[in-house]
Design a protein around this motif. Sequence first.
Motif, PDB file in Angstrom:
ATOM      1  N   ALA A  44       0.872  -1.175   0.000  1.00 59.22           N
ATOM      2  CA  ALA A  44       0.000   0.000   0.000  1.00 59.22           C
ATOM      3  C   ALA A  44       0.906   1.221   0.000  1.00 59.22           C
ATOM      4  CB  ALA A  44      -0.901   0.000   1.234  1.00 59.22           C
ATOM      5  N   LEU A  45       0.524   2.247  -0.757  1.00 57.27           N
ATOM      6  CA  LEU A  45       1.376   3.433  -0.831  1.00 57.27           C
ATOM      7  C   LEU A  45       0.544   4.700  -0.911  1.00 57.27           C
ATOM      8  CD1 LEU A  45       2.889   3.729  -4.408  1.00 57.27           C
ATOM      9  CD2 LEU A  45       1.267   1.962  -3.813  1.00 57.27           C
ATOM     10  N   ASP A  46       1.195   5.790  -0.591  1.00 61.71           N
ATOM     11  CA  ASP A  46       0.574   7.106  -0.599  1.00 61.71           C
ATOM     12  C   ASP A  46       0.187   7.470  -2.040  1.00 61.71           C
ATOM     13  OD1 ASP A  46       0.087   9.912  -0.564  1.00 61.71           O
ATOM     14  OD2 ASP A  46       1.374  10.147   1.185  1.00 61.71           O
ATOM     15  N   PRO A  47      -1.053   7.872  -2.291  1.00 62.43           N
ATOM     16  CA  PRO A  47      -1.447   8.225  -3.665  1.00 62.43           C
ATOM     17  C   PRO A  47      -0.649   9.384  -4.240  1.00 62.43           C
ATOM     18  CG  PRO A  47      -3.140   8.861  -2.081  1.00 62.43           C
ATOM     19  CD  PRO A  47      -2.176   7.986  -1.354  1.00 62.43           C
ATOM     20  N   ARG A  48      -0.098  10.229  -3.371  1.00 67.97           N
ATOM     21  CA  ARG A  48       0.706  11.350  -3.857  1.00 67.97           C
ATOM     22  C   ARG A  48       1.960  10.859  -4.568  1.00 67.97           C
ATOM     23  NH1 ARG A  48       0.958  14.700   1.692  1.00 67.97           N
ATOM     24  NH2 ARG A  48       1.345  12.544   2.365  1.00 67.97           N
ATOM     25  N   ILE A  49       2.487   9.705  -4.147  1.00 63.38           N
ATOM     26  CA  ILE A  49       3.646   9.123  -4.836  1.00 63.38           C
ATOM     27  C   ILE A  49       3.260   8.731  -6.251  1.00 63.38           C
ATOM     28  CG2 ILE A  49       5.231   7.164  -4.880  1.00 63.38           C
ATOM     29  CD1 ILE A  49       5.144   7.137  -1.830  1.00 63.38           C
ATOM     30  N   VAL A  50       2.086   8.111  -6.390  1.00 65.01           N
ATOM     31  CA  VAL A  50       1.633   7.674  -7.712  1.00 65.01           C
ATOM     32  C   VAL A  50       1.418   8.876  -8.622  1.00 65.01           C
ATOM     33  CG1 VAL A  50      -0.081   6.342  -8.973  1.00 65.01           C
ATOM     34  CG2 VAL A  50       0.518   5.689  -6.625  1.00 65.01           C
ATOM     35  N   TYR A  51       0.717   9.905  -8.118  1.00 63.86           N
ATOM     36  CA  TYR A  51       0.481  11.120  -8.911  1.00 63.86           C
ATOM     37  C   TYR A  51       1.804  11.746  -9.349  1.00 63.86           C
ATOM     38  CZ  TYR A  51      -4.532  11.449  -7.838  1.00 63.86           C
ATOM     39  OH  TYR A  51      -5.888  11.233  -7.758  1.00 63.86           O
ATOM     40  N   ARG A  52       2.731  11.830  -8.422  1.00 60.89           N
ATOM     41  CA  ARG A  52       4.029  12.467  -8.714  1.00 60.89           C
ATOM     42  C   ARG A  52       4.744  11.745  -9.837  1.00 60.89           C
ATOM     43  NH1 ARG A  52       7.989  11.515  -4.052  1.00 60.89           N
ATOM     44  NH2 ARG A  52       8.247   9.550  -5.184  1.00 60.89           N
ATOM     45  N   GLU A  53       4.768  10.420  -9.803  1.00 65.03           N
ATOM     46  CA  GLU A  53       5.503   9.662 -10.810  1.00 65.03           C
ATOM     47  C   GLU A  53       4.808   9.688 -12.166  1.00 65.03           C
ATOM     48  OE1 GLU A  53       8.554   8.680 -10.260  1.00 65.03           O
ATOM     49  OE2 GLU A  53       8.248   9.600  -8.295  1.00 65.03           O
ATOM     50  N   LEU A  54       3.484   9.649 -12.175  1.00 67.43           N
ATOM     51  CA  LEU A  54       2.757   9.676 -13.438  1.00 67.43           C
ATOM     52  C   LEU A  54       2.912  11.006 -14.159  1.00 67.43           C
ATOM     53  CD1 LEU A  54      -0.600   7.841 -12.634  1.00 67.43           C
ATOM     54  CD2 LEU A  54       1.403   6.951 -13.818  1.00 67.43           C
ATOM     55  N   HIS A  55       3.157  12.067 -13.404  1.00 70.66           N
ATOM     56  CA  HIS A  55       3.312  13.384 -14.026  1.00 70.66           C
ATOM     57  C   HIS A  55       4.743  13.670 -14.466  1.00 70.66           C
ATOM     58  CE1 HIS A  55      -0.717  14.096 -12.340  1.00 70.66           C
ATOM     59  NE2 HIS A  55      -0.806  15.033 -13.257  1.00 70.66           N
ATOM     60  N   LYS A  56       5.639  12.729 -14.235  1.00 72.87           N
ATOM     61  CA  LYS A  56       6.997  12.843 -14.730  1.00 72.87           C
ATOM     62  C   LYS A  56       7.092  12.116 -16.068  1.00 72.87           C
ATOM     63  CE  LYS A  56       9.348  12.740 -10.223  1.00 72.87           C
ATOM     64  NZ  LYS A  56      10.302  11.926  -9.413  1.00 72.87           N
ATOM     65  N   SER A  57       7.865  12.647 -16.991  1.00 75.24           N
ATOM     66  CA  SER A  57       8.052  11.957 -18.261  1.00 75.24           C
ATOM     67  C   SER A  57       8.926  10.719 -18.051  1.00 75.24           C
ATOM     68  CB  SER A  57       8.699  12.890 -19.287  1.00 75.24           C
ATOM     69  OG  SER A  57       9.980  13.291 -18.852  1.00 75.24           O
ATOM     70  N   GLY A  58       8.699   9.713 -18.900  1.00 78.38           N
ATOM     71  CA  GLY A  58       9.542   8.527 -18.878  1.00 78.38           C
ATOM     72  C   GLY A  58       9.303   7.566 -17.738  1.00 78.38           C
ATOM     73  N   TRP A  59       8.117   7.609 -17.115  1.00 80.08           N
ATOM     74  CA  TRP A  59       7.906   6.751 -15.949  1.00 80.08           C
ATOM     75  C   TRP A  59       7.871   5.265 -16.314  1.00 80.08           C
ATOM     76  CZ3 TRP A  59       3.595   3.622 -15.776  1.00 80.08           C
ATOM     77  CH2 TRP A  59       2.497   3.974 -16.569  1.00 80.08           C
ATOM     78  N   ARG A  60       7.578   4.939 -17.583  1.00 75.85           N
ATOM     79  CA  ARG A  60       7.485   3.533 -17.953  1.00 75.85           C
ATOM     80  C   ARG A  60       8.837   2.815 -17.962  1.00 75.85           C
ATOM     81  NH1 ARG A  60       2.509   2.117 -19.702  1.00 75.85           N
ATOM     82  NH2 ARG A  60       1.080   3.788 -20.319  1.00 75.85           N
ATOM     83  N   SER A  61       9.923   3.564 -18.010  1.00 77.40           N
ATOM     84  CA  SER A  61      11.247   2.926 -17.980  1.00 77.40           C
ATOM     85  C   SER A  61      12.036   3.322 -16.732  1.00 77.40           C
ATOM     86  CB  SER A  61      12.049   3.293 -19.237  1.00 77.40           C
ATOM     87  OG  SER A  61      12.276   4.690 -19.303  1.00 77.40           O
ATOM     88  N   ARG A  62      11.385   3.997 -15.796  1.00 74.68           N
ATOM     89  CA  ARG A  62      12.078   4.401 -14.575  1.00 74.68           C
ATOM     90  C   ARG A  62      12.163   3.218 -13.618  1.00 74.68           C
ATOM     91  NH1 ARG A  62       8.958   8.511 -13.255  1.00 74.68           N
ATOM     92  NH2 ARG A  62      10.080   9.757 -14.774  1.00 74.68           N
TER      93      ARG A  62
END
Length: 205
Positions: A44-62
């Motif tokens: 389980a994780l903080d939704p803010r982490i998910v939002y932050r990563e999705l709004h960064k470019s290149g998350w599919r290869s991070r």
Amino acid sequence: MTKFTKIEVSSRAKAGKGAARATRRAGLVPGVIYGAGQEPVLIALDPRIVYRELHKSGWRSRIYDISVEKGASVHALLREVQLHPVSDAPIHVDYQRLAAGHKVHVEVEIRFEGEEVSPGVKRGGVMNIVRHTVDVVVDPANIPEFFTADLSKLDFHDNVRWEDLKGTENVTPVQHDNNFVIANVAPPSIDEDAEAAEAEATTEG
């Protein structure tokens, strides 16, 4: 050197829809870490982490360095994020555990540079971006953060192809045509009616 994005998550004891709903009521996003021949780990994780990563470019290869409470950290890719159909809030995330020597499919972002100085663009041409990402097979130790495409020398009908990209060492494209087009410059379109009218006016004059 491979870059890691560190995140902290908590473990979940139970699977199933009821447990997932309970996790969401607690203000967290349920998820799972799977792969590499090991048992899945419920998290389980903080939704803010998910939002932050999705709004960064290149998350599919991070590559994420995931710390699960007091356990050993896990290196993983963010494979899927399920979003609520109305609110777009994340409701579940899937991470794929990585293991050295076990190659994975990764979608890598392409970053473009030099379009503003392209001779073709300066002459009124149109830059066509054919691909913004490329699917590749790669060892986890060599996953690139992004590829770079240099557009600065493109004139009319010129292309940037796979072989022209920077940062493709140690990866294999999934597409069978190994030298596919990434971007090209098309000459400006000509309005034939306007051109004919202009020619006629010149003749009459």
